[in-house]
Design a protein around this motif. Structure first.
Motif, PDB file in Angstrom:
ATOM      1  N   ARG A  65       2.820  44.979  32.576  1.00  0.00           N
ATOM      2  CA  ARG A  65       3.885  44.907  33.946  1.00  0.00           C
ATOM      3  C   ARG A  65       3.212  46.448  34.458  1.00  0.00           C
ATOM      4  NH1 ARG A  65       9.745  44.990  34.854  1.00  0.00           N
ATOM      5  NH2 ARG A  65       9.850  47.216  33.198  1.00  0.00           N
ATOM      6  N   SER A  66       2.669  47.493  33.630  1.00  0.00           N
ATOM      7  CA  SER A  66       2.491  48.795  34.527  1.00  0.00           C
ATOM      8  C   SER A  66       0.919  48.721  34.495  1.00  0.00           C
ATOM      9  CB  SER A  66       2.977  49.861  33.964  1.00  0.00           C
ATOM     10  OG  SER A  66       2.426  50.073  31.930  1.00  0.00           O
ATOM     11  N   THR A  67       0.343  48.011  34.032  1.00  0.00           N
ATOM     12  CA  THR A  67      -1.146  48.002  34.694  1.00  0.00           C
ATOM     13  C   THR A  67      -1.360  46.774  35.450  1.00  0.00           C
ATOM     14  OG1 THR A  67      -1.712  47.657  32.037  1.00  0.00           O
ATOM     15  CG2 THR A  67      -1.797  49.980  32.619  1.00  0.00           C
ATOM     16  N   ILE A  78      -1.115  45.541  37.104  1.00  0.00           N
ATOM     17  CA  ILE A  78      -0.601  44.819  39.013  1.00  0.00           C
ATOM     18  C   ILE A  78      -1.695  45.810  39.282  1.00  0.00           C
ATOM     19  CG2 ILE A  78       1.470  44.518  39.020  1.00  0.00           C
ATOM     20  CD1 ILE A  78       2.041  47.414  39.719  1.00  0.00           C
ATOM     21  N   LEU A  79      -2.238  46.827  38.758  1.00  0.00           N
ATOM     22  CA  LEU A  79      -3.321  47.590  39.713  1.00  0.00           C
ATOM     23  C   LEU A  79      -5.196  47.603  39.668  1.00  0.00           C
ATOM     24  CD1 LEU A  79      -1.552  50.729  37.549  1.00  0.00           C
ATOM     25  CD2 LEU A  79      -0.988  49.946  39.754  1.00  0.00           C
ATOM     26  N   PHE A  80      -4.840  46.271  38.725  1.00  0.00           N
ATOM     27  CA  PHE A  80      -7.126  46.327  38.956  1.00  0.00           C
ATOM     28  C   PHE A  80      -7.003  45.693  39.032  1.00  0.00           C
ATOM     29  CE2 PHE A  80      -5.024  49.548  34.779  1.00  0.00           C
ATOM     30  CZ  PHE A  80      -5.786  50.364  35.502  1.00  0.00           C
ATOM     31  N   ASP A 118       7.450  43.005  46.021  1.00  0.00           N
ATOM     32  CA  ASP A 118       8.064  44.024  46.609  1.00  0.00           C
ATOM     33  C   ASP A 118       8.096  45.625  46.051  1.00  0.00           C
ATOM     34  OD1 ASP A 118       9.089  42.271  48.750  1.00  0.00           O
ATOM     35  OD2 ASP A 118      11.676  43.393  48.113  1.00  0.00           O
ATOM     36  N   TRP A 119       8.189  45.570  44.428  1.00  0.00           N
ATOM     37  CA  TRP A 119       7.888  46.540  43.984  1.00  0.00           C
ATOM     38  C   TRP A 119       6.372  46.651  43.725  1.00  0.00           C
ATOM     39  CZ3 TRP A 119       5.072  48.821  39.673  1.00  0.00           C
ATOM     40  CH2 TRP A 119       5.294  49.688  39.286  1.00  0.00           C
ATOM     41  N   ILE A 120       5.273  45.828  44.016  1.00  0.00           N
ATOM     42  CA  ILE A 120       4.550  46.888  43.911  1.00  0.00           C
ATOM     43  C   ILE A 120       3.735  46.842  44.879  1.00  0.00           C
ATOM     44  CG2 ILE A 120       2.039  45.953  43.509  1.00  0.00           C
ATOM     45  CD1 ILE A 120       2.897  43.349  41.605  1.00  0.00           C
ATOM     46  N   VAL A 178      -4.962  51.165  28.139  1.00  0.00           N
ATOM     47  CA  VAL A 178      -4.033  51.747  28.250  1.00  0.00           C
ATOM     48  C   VAL A 178      -3.882  53.082  28.720  1.00  0.00           C
ATOM     49  CG1 VAL A 178      -2.470  53.123  26.256  1.00  0.00           C
ATOM     50  CG2 VAL A 178      -3.987  51.227  25.506  1.00  0.00           C
ATOM     51  N   MET A 179      -3.024  53.224  29.974  1.00  0.00           N
ATOM     52  CA  MET A 179      -2.633  54.082  30.227  1.00  0.00           C
ATOM     53  C   MET A 179      -0.879  54.644  30.840  1.00  0.00           C
ATOM     54  SD  MET A 179      -3.362  54.312  34.724  1.00  0.00           S
ATOM     55  CE  MET A 179      -2.506  53.543  35.108  1.00  0.00           C
ATOM     56  N   ASP A 180      -0.632  56.012  30.632  1.00  0.00           N
ATOM     57  CA  ASP A 180       0.011  56.658  30.977  1.00  0.00           C
ATOM     58  C   ASP A 180       0.062  57.284  32.597  1.00  0.00           C
ATOM     59  OD1 ASP A 180       2.283  58.002  31.578  1.00  0.00           O
ATOM     60  OD2 ASP A 180       2.081  59.905  29.979  1.00  0.00           O
ATOM     61  N   THR A 237     -10.863  48.584  42.125  1.00  0.00           N
ATOM     62  CA  THR A 237     -11.816  48.487  41.106  1.00  0.00           C
ATOM     63  C   THR A 237     -12.466  49.552  40.711  1.00  0.00           C
ATOM     64  OG1 THR A 237     -12.523  48.345  43.405  1.00  0.00           O
ATOM     65  CG2 THR A 237     -11.836  46.731  43.053  1.00  0.00           C
ATOM     66  N   SER A 238     -12.090  50.136  40.176  1.00  0.00           N
ATOM     67  CA  SER A 238     -12.245  51.947  39.381  1.00  0.00           C
ATOM     68  C   SER A 238     -13.821  52.075  39.406  1.00  0.00           C
ATOM     69  CB  SER A 238     -12.886  50.401  37.798  1.00  0.00           C
ATOM     70  OG  SER A 238     -12.995  51.646  37.278  1.00  0.00           O
ATOM     71  N   ALA A 239     -14.930  51.928  39.015  1.00  0.00           N
ATOM     72  CA  ALA A 239     -16.497  52.071  39.697  1.00  0.00           C
ATOM     73  C   ALA A 239     -17.023  52.102  41.031  1.00  0.00           C
ATOM     74  CB  ALA A 239     -17.034  52.973  38.747  1.00  0.00           C
TER      75      ALA A 239
HETATM   76  N1  ACO Z   1       6.766  45.526  37.845  1.00  0.00           N
HETATM   77  C1  ACO Z   1       8.309  46.507  37.999  1.00  0.00           C
HETATM   78  N2  ACO Z   1       8.747  46.920  37.321  1.00  0.00           N
HETATM   79  C2  ACO Z   1       7.773  48.085  36.795  1.00  0.00           C
HETATM   80  C3  ACO Z   1       6.633  47.547  36.645  1.00  0.00           C
HETATM   81  C4  ACO Z   1       6.320  46.069  37.713  1.00  0.00           C
HETATM   82  N3  ACO Z   1       5.038  46.454  38.014  1.00  0.00           N
HETATM   83  N4  ACO Z   1       5.977  48.510  36.091  1.00  0.00           N
HETATM   84  C5  ACO Z   1       6.784  49.632  35.430  1.00  0.00           C
HETATM   85  N5  ACO Z   1       8.065  48.734  36.398  1.00  0.00           N
HETATM   86  C6  ACO Z   1       8.838  49.888  35.577  1.00  0.00           C
HETATM   87  C7  ACO Z   1       8.866  50.353  34.213  1.00  0.00           C
HETATM   88  O1  ACO Z   1       9.038  50.023  33.132  1.00  0.00           O
HETATM   89  C8  ACO Z   1      10.042  51.774  35.073  1.00  0.00           C
HETATM   90  O2  ACO Z   1      11.443  50.979  34.455  1.00  0.00           O
HETATM   91  P1  ACO Z   1      12.591  51.936  33.720  1.00  0.00           P
HETATM   92  O3  ACO Z   1      12.318  53.312  34.870  1.00  0.00           O
HETATM   93  O4  ACO Z   1      13.549  51.365  33.667  1.00  0.00           O
HETATM   94  O5  ACO Z   1      12.227  52.700  32.675  1.00  0.00           O
HETATM   95  C9  ACO Z   1      10.328  51.773  36.662  1.00  0.00           C
HETATM   96  O6  ACO Z   1       9.119  50.853  36.713  1.00  0.00           O
HETATM   97  C10 ACO Z   1       9.119  52.996  37.114  1.00  0.00           C
HETATM   98  O7  ACO Z   1       8.541  53.160  36.417  1.00  0.00           O
HETATM   99  P2  ACO Z   1       6.921  54.145  36.406  1.00  0.00           P
HETATM  100  O8  ACO Z   1       5.473  54.491  35.921  1.00  0.00           O
HETATM  101  O9  ACO Z   1       7.678  55.666  36.539  1.00  0.00           O
HETATM  102  O10 ACO Z   1       6.305  53.585  38.143  1.00  0.00           O
HETATM  103  P3  ACO Z   1       6.108  55.108  38.905  1.00  0.00           P
HETATM  104  O11 ACO Z   1       6.759  55.432  39.956  1.00  0.00           O
HETATM  105  O12 ACO Z   1       4.957  55.769  37.851  1.00  0.00           O
HETATM  106  O13 ACO Z   1       4.526  53.927  39.119  1.00  0.00           O
HETATM  107  C11 ACO Z   1       2.217  53.723  38.245  1.00  0.00           C
HETATM  108  C12 ACO Z   1       3.602  53.356  37.797  1.00  0.00           C
HETATM  109  C13 ACO Z   1       1.952  52.282  39.816  1.00  0.00           C
HETATM  110  C14 ACO Z   1       1.558  53.141  37.203  1.00  0.00           C
HETATM  111  C15 ACO Z   1       1.500  55.122  38.865  1.00  0.00           C
HETATM  112  O14 ACO Z   1       1.954  55.851  37.592  1.00  0.00           O
HETATM  113  C16 ACO Z   1       0.412  55.585  39.122  1.00  0.00           C
HETATM  114  O15 ACO Z   1      -0.155  54.397  40.336  1.00  0.00           O
HETATM  115  N6  ACO Z   1      -0.432  55.887  38.575  1.00  0.00           N
HETATM  116  C17 ACO Z   1      -2.055  56.473  38.405  1.00  0.00           C
HETATM  117  C18 ACO Z   1      -2.368  55.393  37.880  1.00  0.00           C
HETATM  118  C19 ACO Z   1      -4.237  55.625  38.684  1.00  0.00           C
HETATM  119  O16 ACO Z   1      -4.060  56.116  39.666  1.00  0.00           O
HETATM  120  N7  ACO Z   1      -5.178  55.126  37.850  1.00  0.00           N
HETATM  121  C20 ACO Z   1      -6.377  56.030  38.340  1.00  0.00           C
HETATM  122  C21 ACO Z   1      -6.860  55.633  37.417  1.00  0.00           C
HETATM  123  S1  ACO Z   1      -7.451  54.365  36.365  1.00  0.00           S
HETATM  124  C22 ACO Z   1      -9.208  54.161  36.112  1.00  0.00           C
HETATM  125  O17 ACO Z   1      -9.574  55.395  35.866  1.00  0.00           O
HETATM  126  C23 ACO Z   1      -9.394  52.401  35.256  1.00  0.00           C
END
Ligand code: ACO
Length: 322
Positions: A151-153, A155-157, A32-34, A211-213, A280-282
């Motif tokens: 878990r914050s990265t 799940i994305l790639f 659900d979160w993802i 590493v990603m913010d 999937t990046s590039a």
């Molecule tokens: N499952 C459950 N909870 C999670 C997860 C997860 N996988 N990941 C983070 N959380 C938690 C965090 O710990 C945080 O908890 P807290 O509130 O208790 O601190 C909460 O969820 C919210 O975290 P946020 O980081 O604020 O979540 P956000 O809504 O910003 O979503 C995400 C995170 C999906 C990474 C989003 O910021 C995003 O998509 N960012 C852009 C990424 C991107 O576009 N990358 C592109 C370039 S990649 C490249 O060039 C290789």
């Protein structure tokens, strides 16, 4: 010849599917979160495939679609941050596997914007060096540099490759481009390479992981998408109403929704497949392009915008006339 046109597309994805439910067993997360935060349900993760095997598959698929002989290709531009070798360039390895005796071949690194950069560079080189046909490939196997405990990265790639064949043409097929880099934001998305480890400076640390913010990149991505689309349309003096499809980098469905709202265009104009393949990046832009091409959604004369953003931070857009 006054222009450059895309005459073939191809893509390739690993067989192994990793679902959100699989990820629930690996890190503390939930389906659900993802889905809510990203729009991703599953992604493909390489097992037996390599960056080169995926790139080659996508290239052969694009060459077949273009109906040309691979020996006609005089230029290969490859975009990636996860090549199998530091040297030689993957473009040279693709050239070797395709059996092309002489060509100009090199790699480009611009993160997820890599393919858009590579296409813009290939067009310029075709015009200045008189190449009749070019192959442009975007491939990433981000699973190699993903931190599978984060878990914050993780799940994305996803992994994958996409390619196009370009041809010099009487008509212009790439009407405008805009490429931007923001050096103040280098820290928000990075992956360290090998440290110096030689007889004079010992260092046993292993190469880094991505590493990603996320929040920072999210803020950047939403504004970069809108900026690049607006800029490339301005350069061509074309109204957004005239655009049939916008093919954005697939990072997060929420980023795409935000851009659609800000640009005041219907979501249907945006091609989205992040649900099935993740980021999937590039490779994400050429994979999407191949999907819509193979579905028969593109007609001659259609205007399409390709737009991407990624590490650097970088962003870029191209306006195509199909
Ligand atoms: N499952 C459950 N909870 C999670 C997860 C997860 N996988 N990941 C983070 N959380 C938690 C965090 O710990 C945080 O908890 P807290 O509130 O208790 O601190 C909460 O969820 C919210 O975290 P946020 O980081 O604020 O979540 P956000 O809504 O910003 O979503 C995400 C995170 C999906 C990474 C989003 O910021 C995003 O998509 N960012 C852009 C990424 C991107 O576009 N990358 C592109 C370039 S990649 C490249 O060039 C290789």
């Amino acid at each position: 010849m006054v222009g450059v046109k895309i005459i073939g597309t191809g893509s390739s994805l690993p067989k192994n599917v990793l679902t959100n439910f699989d990820l629930e067993k690996m890190v503390e997360t939930s389906n659900d979160w993802i889905i809510q935060r990203t729009g991703i349900s599953e992604r493909r993760i390489a097992q037996d495939e390599t960056n080169l095997s995926l790139s080659l598959d996508a290239s052969l698929c694009a060459i077949e679609d273009a109906k040309i002989d691979k020996s006609q290709i005089g230029l290969i531009v490859f975009a990636s941050i996860t090549q199998d070798y530091i040297t030689p360039a993957s473009a040279s390895l693709i050239q070797k596997e395709l059996g092309i005796k002489k060509a100009c071949a090199f790699d480009i690194a611009a993160g997820c914007s890599g393919f858009v950069y590579a296409l813009a560079v290939a067009k310029s080189l075709m015009e200045s060096q008189n190449h009749e046909y070019a192959l442009v490939v975007g491939c990433d196997v981000l699973s190699k540099i993903t931190n599978w405990q984060d878990r914050s990265t993780c799940i994305l790639f996803g992994d994958g490759a996409g390619a196009v064949v370009l041809k010099r043409d009487e008509e212009e097929g790439i009407l405008a481009s805009n490429l931007t880099s923001y050096p103040d934001e280098t820290n928000s998305l990075y992956c360290e390479s090998f440290k110096i480890n030689n007889p004079f400076s010992q260092n046993d640390e292993i190469p880094g992981k991505l590493v990603m913010d996320g929040r920072q990149v999210f803020r950047f991505a939403t504004s970069a998408l809108v900026y690049e689309v607006t800029k490339v349309l301005q350069k061509a003096n074309l109204d957004i109403e005239k655009i049939k499809y916008i093919v954005p980098h697939q990072a997060n469905k929420r980023i795409i929704d935000y851009a659609a709202e800000k640009l005041n265009v219907s979501e249907e104009k945006f091609i989205v497949n992040v649900n099935s393949y993740g980021n999937t990046s590039a490779a994400s832009v050429p994979i999407c392009l191949d999907e819509i091409n193979k579905k028969g959604l593109l007609s001659e004369g259609d205007y399409i915008v390709l737009v991407a953003f990624g590490a650097g931070l970088t962003s870029g857009a191209l306006l195509l006339k199909w």
